[in-house]
Motif scaffolding. Sequence first.
Motif, PDB file in Angstrom:
ATOM      1  N   ALA A 110      40.690  36.242  29.246  1.00  0.00           N
ATOM      2  CA  ALA A 110      41.832  35.763  30.029  1.00  0.00           C
ATOM      3  C   ALA A 110      41.397  35.558  31.477  1.00  0.00           C
ATOM      4  N   VAL A 111      41.715  34.391  32.026  1.00  0.00           N
ATOM      5  CA  VAL A 111      41.344  34.053  33.405  1.00  0.00           C
ATOM      6  C   VAL A 111      42.609  33.754  34.197  1.00  0.00           C
ATOM      7  N   GLN A 112      42.732  34.394  35.360  1.00  0.00           N
ATOM      8  CA  GLN A 112      43.881  34.190  36.248  1.00  0.00           C
ATOM      9  C   GLN A 112      43.381  33.936  37.673  1.00  0.00           C
ATOM     10  N   PRO A 113      43.985  32.993  38.402  1.00  0.00           N
ATOM     11  CA  PRO A 113      43.565  32.730  39.787  1.00  0.00           C
ATOM     12  C   PRO A 113      43.918  33.890  40.701  1.00  0.00           C
ATOM     13  N   LYS A 114      43.064  34.108  41.702  1.00  0.00           N
ATOM     14  CA  LYS A 114      43.306  35.185  42.667  1.00  0.00           C
ATOM     15  C   LYS A 114      44.068  34.687  43.892  1.00  0.00           C
ATOM     16  N   ASP A 115      43.944  33.405  44.210  1.00  0.00           N
ATOM     17  CA  ASP A 115      44.602  32.890  45.405  1.00  0.00           C
ATOM     18  C   ASP A 115      44.925  31.410  45.199  1.00  0.00           C
TER      19      ASP A 115
END
Length: 214
Positions: A110-115
């Motif tokens: 799972a990949v989620q943006p940090k900013d």
Amino acid sequence: MGKSSKAQNADWRDQVTNQKSLHFNVGTQGVGAEFAYGVLPKMSLRLGANIIPVSADNVFSVSGFNSNSRMSANFSNIHLLADFIPFKSAPGFRLVGGAGYFINAKGKIAVQPKDNYTYGDIVLNNEEVGNLNMNVNWRGFAPYAGIGLLKPFSNRTFNVNLDLGTYFLKQPDANITASGILSGNTSQSAQLQQNLKGYRFLPVVQLNFNFRIQ
């Protein structure tokens, strides 16, 4: 006469018929437990279950923006294995075969943006960038083959032995789910499926702690 009696007693000890033990194990397929029973002089059966939940953070990234990632695997199975001692001169060597049913056999990244993500004059927030998930599932029946080292049963209350082998898992189902501007990556699901179709072996290196049942 004494030597003959001693030899007969040693031969009886090498037989596993009607012997019973409870196993607790740890290894590459996680932790588990088994009940073993000797059905023939040189063969025993093991019925058991194993579970392995593992996860790791930030092992994968998407180029172009800062992200957090999480890789996880959740495997659990029930299995029936047969231990066969092929050589009388080596009672500590076993051939092992059988099968397991994997109730869970899932892997996920799972990949989620940090900013925020900036493209020219356009600034997108986390929700607009979206999330990306790569999912793989091997659930189902899997044959097992391997070898065992050290005796399956002992005259003592406690003993230890080792299993080395592999499960041959079903061909995995793989897909990509995504949202936001990452949703275009879902078109790569077929390619992911193709890339992973050969990943079907689950190696087993397992240490068994065995307790003899009277």
